[in-house]
Design a protein around this motif. Structure first.
Motif, PDB file in Angstrom:
ATOM      1  N   GLY A 276      25.055 -38.020  -9.427  1.00 45.95           N
ATOM      2  CA  GLY A 276      23.949 -37.523  -8.612  1.00 45.95           C
ATOM      3  C   GLY A 276      23.247 -36.356  -9.262  1.00 45.95           C
ATOM      4  O   GLY A 276      23.791 -35.668 -10.138  1.00 45.95           O
ATOM      5  N   ASN A 277      22.024 -36.135  -8.826  1.00 44.86           N
ATOM      6  CA  ASN A 277      21.213 -35.009  -9.294  1.00 44.86           C
ATOM      7  C   ASN A 277      21.353 -33.871  -8.296  1.00 44.86           C
ATOM      8  O   ASN A 277      20.948 -33.989  -7.147  1.00 44.86           O
ATOM      9  N   VAL A 278      21.939 -32.785  -8.739  1.00 45.50           N
ATOM     10  CA  VAL A 278      22.271 -31.665  -7.865  1.00 45.50           C
ATOM     11  C   VAL A 278      21.363 -30.483  -8.207  1.00 45.50           C
ATOM     12  O   VAL A 278      21.206 -30.137  -9.376  1.00 45.50           O
ATOM     13  N   LYS A 279      20.791 -29.881  -7.173  1.00 49.62           N
ATOM     14  CA  LYS A 279      19.937 -28.710  -7.359  1.00 49.62           C
ATOM     15  C   LYS A 279      20.499 -27.536  -6.573  1.00 49.62           C
ATOM     16  O   LYS A 279      20.771 -27.647  -5.383  1.00 49.62           O
ATOM     17  N   LEU A 280      20.665 -26.403  -7.256  1.00 45.76           N
ATOM     18  CA  LEU A 280      21.077 -25.162  -6.612  1.00 45.76           C
ATOM     19  C   LEU A 280      19.847 -24.285  -6.439  1.00 45.76           C
ATOM     20  O   LEU A 280      19.174 -23.949  -7.423  1.00 45.76           O
TER      21      LEU A 280
ATOM     22  N   THR B 134      32.074 -28.061 -12.627  1.00 43.56           N
ATOM     23  CA  THR B 134      32.452 -28.927 -13.729  1.00 43.56           C
ATOM     24  C   THR B 134      31.686 -30.234 -13.598  1.00 43.56           C
ATOM     25  O   THR B 134      31.380 -30.694 -12.493  1.00 43.56           O
ATOM     26  N   PHE B 135      31.390 -30.820 -14.736  1.00 45.37           N
ATOM     27  CA  PHE B 135      30.412 -31.903 -14.779  1.00 45.37           C
ATOM     28  C   PHE B 135      31.053 -33.185 -15.266  1.00 45.37           C
ATOM     29  O   PHE B 135      31.749 -33.203 -16.270  1.00 45.37           O
ATOM     30  N   GLN B 136      30.772 -34.284 -14.534  1.00 44.70           N
ATOM     31  CA  GLN B 136      31.210 -35.611 -14.958  1.00 44.70           C
ATOM     32  C   GLN B 136      30.049 -36.585 -15.095  1.00 44.70           C
ATOM     33  O   GLN B 136      30.150 -37.569 -15.814  1.00 44.70           O
ATOM     34  N   GLY B 137      28.955 -36.334 -14.413  1.00 45.13           N
ATOM     35  CA  GLY B 137      27.799 -37.220 -14.496  1.00 45.13           C
ATOM     36  C   GLY B 137      26.653 -36.693 -13.671  1.00 45.13           C
ATOM     37  O   GLY B 137      26.805 -35.767 -12.885  1.00 45.13           O
ATOM     38  N   GLY B 138      25.463 -37.300 -13.861  1.00 42.58           N
ATOM     39  CA  GLY B 138      24.282 -36.857 -13.117  1.00 42.58           C
ATOM     40  C   GLY B 138      23.607 -35.702 -13.813  1.00 42.58           C
ATOM     41  O   GLY B 138      23.440 -35.684 -15.036  1.00 42.58           O
ATOM     42  N   SER B 139      23.232 -34.685 -13.054  1.00 42.92           N
ATOM     43  CA  SER B 139      22.571 -33.516 -13.621  1.00 42.92           C
ATOM     44  C   SER B 139      22.716 -32.339 -12.670  1.00 42.92           C
ATOM     45  O   SER B 139      22.959 -32.510 -11.476  1.00 42.92           O
ATOM     46  N   LEU B 140      22.541 -31.135 -13.224  1.00 40.99           N
ATOM     47  CA  LEU B 140      22.545 -29.924 -12.408  1.00 40.99           C
ATOM     48  C   LEU B 140      21.313 -29.114 -12.766  1.00 40.99           C
ATOM     49  O   LEU B 140      21.050 -28.835 -13.940  1.00 40.99           O
ATOM     50  N   THR B 141      20.553 -28.729 -11.745  1.00 34.11           N
ATOM     51  CA  THR B 141      19.350 -27.906 -11.928  1.00 34.11           C
ATOM     52  C   THR B 141      19.496 -26.634 -11.114  1.00 34.11           C
ATOM     53  O   THR B 141      19.910 -26.676  -9.956  1.00 34.11           O
ATOM     54  N   VAL B 142      19.139 -25.519 -11.734  1.00 33.81           N
ATOM     55  CA  VAL B 142      19.148 -24.214 -11.059  1.00 33.81           C
ATOM     56  C   VAL B 142      17.709 -23.742 -10.938  1.00 33.81           C
ATOM     57  O   VAL B 142      16.965 -23.748 -11.924  1.00 33.81           O
ATOM     58  N   THR B 143      17.333 -23.329  -9.733  1.00 33.11           N
ATOM     59  CA  THR B 143      15.982 -22.837  -9.508  1.00 33.11           C
ATOM     60  C   THR B 143      16.033 -21.618  -8.597  1.00 33.11           C
ATOM     61  O   THR B 143      17.026 -21.394  -7.902  1.00 33.11           O
ATOM     62  N   GLY B 144      14.980 -20.814  -8.615  1.00 28.64           N
ATOM     63  CA  GLY B 144      14.948 -19.615  -7.782  1.00 28.64           C
ATOM     64  C   GLY B 144      15.720 -18.474  -8.413  1.00 28.64           C
ATOM     65  O   GLY B 144      16.004 -18.469  -9.619  1.00 28.64           O
ATOM     66  N   ASN B 145      16.076 -17.488  -7.602  1.00 26.17           N
ATOM     67  CA  ASN B 145      16.801 -16.314  -8.075  1.00 26.17           C
ATOM     68  C   ASN B 145      18.301 -16.587  -8.057  1.00 26.17           C
ATOM     69  O   ASN B 145      18.859 -16.905  -7.010  1.00 26.17           O
ATOM     70  N   ALA B 146      18.942 -16.448  -9.220  1.00 23.23           N
ATOM     71  CA  ALA B 146      20.364 -16.776  -9.337  1.00 23.23           C
ATOM     72  C   ALA B 146      21.153 -15.568  -9.819  1.00 23.23           C
ATOM     73  O   ALA B 146      20.709 -14.844 -10.716  1.00 23.23           O
ATOM     74  N   GLN B 147      22.329 -15.365  -9.220  1.00 22.86           N
ATOM     75  CA  GLN B 147      23.267 -14.321  -9.631  1.00 22.86           C
ATOM     76  C   GLN B 147      24.616 -15.010  -9.870  1.00 22.86           C
ATOM     77  O   GLN B 147      25.240 -15.504  -8.933  1.00 22.86           O
ATOM     78  N   ILE B 148      25.065 -15.029 -11.122  1.00 17.43           N
ATOM     79  CA  ILE B 148      26.263 -15.767 -11.493  1.00 17.43           C
ATOM     80  C   ILE B 148      27.226 -14.841 -12.223  1.00 17.43           C
ATOM     81  O   ILE B 148      26.840 -14.171 -13.189  1.00 17.43           O
ATOM     82  N   SER B 149      28.487 -14.810 -11.784  1.00 15.39           N
ATOM     83  CA  SER B 149      29.507 -14.065 -12.521  1.00 15.39           C
ATOM     84  C   SER B 149      30.652 -15.005 -12.871  1.00 15.39           C
ATOM     85  O   SER B 149      31.058 -15.840 -12.071  1.00 15.39           O
ATOM     86  N   GLY B 150      31.170 -14.855 -14.121  1.00 17.92           N
ATOM     87  CA  GLY B 150      32.261 -15.695 -14.575  1.00 17.92           C
ATOM     88  C   GLY B 150      31.781 -17.003 -15.171  1.00 17.92           C
ATOM     89  O   GLY B 150      30.579 -17.242 -15.356  1.00 17.92           O
ATOM     90  N   ASP B 151      32.731 -17.891 -15.506  1.00 17.71           N
ATOM     91  CA  ASP B 151      32.409 -19.196 -16.069  1.00 17.71           C
ATOM     92  C   ASP B 151      31.622 -19.997 -15.040  1.00 17.71           C
ATOM     93  O   ASP B 151      32.068 -20.182 -13.905  1.00 17.71           O
TER      94      ASP B 151
END
Length: 393
Positions: A187-191, A212-229
Motif C-alpha cells: 500500500g501507499n502510505v502517507k504521513l 520498516t518497509f516490505q512493499g508499497g511506498s511511504l510519503t512524508v508531507t507537512g511539518n515533521a519532527q523525527i527522532s531516532g531511526d
C-alpha cells in the motif's frame, strides 16, 4: 578515485576535494452500524426511497395543498356529516399520519446513511490498540490521531493509508530493549505532519526503525519532527518520498556498524538485494545526526533531490569527531558492479553538509560500488565541509 571532468556542472563552496569519495569496481476501527428499526416506534416501514426528496414527502405536500377530494356524489358540503364522508376523512387523516411516520423514519435513515458515507474509511484513534486495528483494516483509508500514542506492540499496514498526526506524537521505542515497529507490508502510505519518537533517552544503542518497509511506498508531507531511526528496508524495494515537507531529524546514536553494512544507527537505511529510492521534492530537510542515509546491496539505490529542495546535514555535537559520521554512505567493501548509488541534485536545490568523520579520507559522502555517480545540475549547490579534516585526516 573518481575524477570529474570540466563539463560536469558543480558549484562546490569551500569544498575539500577529499570530502567526497567514490570507489568504482568495488484503531479502534471506526465502523458505522445502522440502527435497528424500532417497530413500536415506526411500525411496518416500506423500503427507503433512494431519492433525497421521497415520494412520501411529495404525497404529504399534495394532501396539505389539495385537502380532501370528494367524488361527484359527495360534491356538496351539505353532505359533510354523511357516514361516507366521515369515513373518507378518517382514512385520509390516517393516511397522512402514516405518511408522516414513514417520512420521519426515512429521513432518519437518510441521515444515518449520509453519516455513514462520510465516516466510511475514516478512523479516529485514541489508543494504540485502536491504531493497530485501523492500520490493518483495508476498509480504513484515513487514520486521525486524537492523542499522543505509545506503541506497546508492533503494527502492520497492508493497504493505502493516510495518517494525520494532528499535532500529536507517536512514540515507538522509548524504553530500553524494546523492539517495536510499524511495518508497511503493502500500500501507499502517507504521513501528514508526523511527530515520531523512536529513541530511549540516554541510551546509545540503536533500536529498530519506527517504520520498516516490505512493499508499497511511504510519503512524508507537512511539518515533521523525527527522532531516532526512522525508516529501513531490507531485501525489499524501499520507496521513500518527502513531498512538500519541512522535516527535522535528530539522532545522537553513532552508526557503529558502518563496516558491517547493516545501517543500524542511521536515520534512513536501504539494504539488501533489492533496489531502493529516496526522493526529496520541494522540501526542506534538517538532519542533525551522525549517520543520515545508508545504502548497501545490489542492485543500485538512488537518491533524488529536486524542486528547489534545501537540505542541511549537521551533527548533534559540533565538536565531536569519530570514524563514521556521514550524510550518505555505503559499506567499505561495496566493491561490486551494480551496487553503486546515483545521487542527483537538480531543480535549483541545495545541499549543505557539515560533519566531522576521521575514517576513509574523512568523507561525509562515502559511496562505494560500480556505477556510483553524483549529478549536479546548473543552479544547484553541493557544499561539503569537514572541520576535522586538517586535524585528523
Amino acid at each position: 578515485m573518481k575524477i570529474f571532468s570540466r563539463n560536469e556542472l558543480f558549484s562546490f563552496k569551500q569544498i575539500v576535494i577529499a570530502l567526497i569519495m567514490l570507489v568504482s569496481g568495488g484503531v479502534g476501527c471506526l465502523t458505522t452500524s445502522f440502527s435497528t428499526v424500532d417497530a413500536a416506534t415506526y411500525g411496518t416501514i416500506p423500503e427507503l426511497d433512494e431519492k433525497e426528496d421521497s415520494q412520501e414527502a411529495q404525497m404529504l405536500n399534495d394532501l396539505g395543498t389539495n385537502g380532501i377530494k370528494l367524488n361527484a356524489s359527495q360534491s356538496s358540503i351539505d353532505n359533510i356529516n354523511s357516514p361516507s364522508i366521515m369515513q373518507m376523512l378518517q382514512l385520509q387523516l390516517q393516511q397522512k399520519d402514516d405518511l408522516k411516520r414513514i417520512e420521519a423514519y426515512h429521513a432518519k435513515q437518510r441521515s444515518e446513511r449520509h453519516l455513514s458515507r462520510r465516516a466510511v474509511g475514516n478512523a479516529d484513534v485514541s489508543s494504540w490498540d485502536e491504531f493497530v486495528s485501523a492500520a490493518s483494516d483495508p476498509n480504513i483509508d484515513t487514520i486521525n490521531l486524537k492523542t499522543d500514542l505509545q506503541a506497546d506492540s508492533s503494527a502492520t499496514i497492508d493497504s493505502d493509508k493516510i495518517i494525520n498526526f494532528n499535532g500529536f506524537k507517536l512514540s515507538v521505542n522509548i524504553t530500553a530493549n524494546t523492539k517495536k515497529t510499524v511495518t508497511i507490508a503493502s500500500g501507499n502510505v502517507k504521513l501528514v505532519s508526523p511527530t515520531v519518537e523512536n529513541k530511549p533517552p540516554k541510551v546509545k544503542t540503536s533500536t529498530p526503525s519506527a517504520f520498516t518497509f516490505q512493499g508499497g511506498s511511504l510519503t512524508v508531507t507537512g511539518n515533521a519532527q523525527i527522532s531516532g531511526d526512522f525508516f529501513s528496508s531490507t531485501n525489499t524495494p524501499g520507496d521513500l518520498t518527502f513531498q512538500d515537507a519541512t522535516a527535522y531529524f535528530y539522532n545522537d546514536i553513532c552508526p557503529w556498524d558502518y563496516l558491517g553494512g547493516k545501517g543500524d544507527g542511521s536515520i534512513i537505511s536501504m539494504t539488501g538485494s533489492s533496489a531502493g529510492s529516496i526522493k526529496i521534492l520541494n522540501s526542506t530537510i534538517n538532519d542533525n545526526s551522525y549517520g543520515f542515509i545508508f545504502f548497501s546491496g545490489v542492485p543500485h539505490k538512488s537518491m533524488l533531490i529536486d524542486d528547489n529542495s534545501k537540505i542541511t546535514s549537521t551533527q548533534p555535537d559540533v565538536n565531536a569527531t569519530d570514524s563514521l559520521y556521514y550524510f550518505v554512505a555505503t559499506p567499505q567493501d561495496h566493491r561490486v558492479d551494480g551496487a553503486g548509488v546515483e545521487l542527483t541534485i537538480k531543480g535549483h536545490s541545495a545541499v549543505t553538509i557539515n560533519k566531522a568523520p576521521t575514517y576513509d579520507i574523512c568523507a561525509p559522502i562515502k559511496l562505494f560500488g560500480g556505477g556510483t555517480k553524483i549529478s549536479l545540475s546548473e543552479g544547484s549547490d553541493l557544499d561539503v565541509t569537514n572541520p576535522a579534516w586538517r586535524r585528523n585526516c
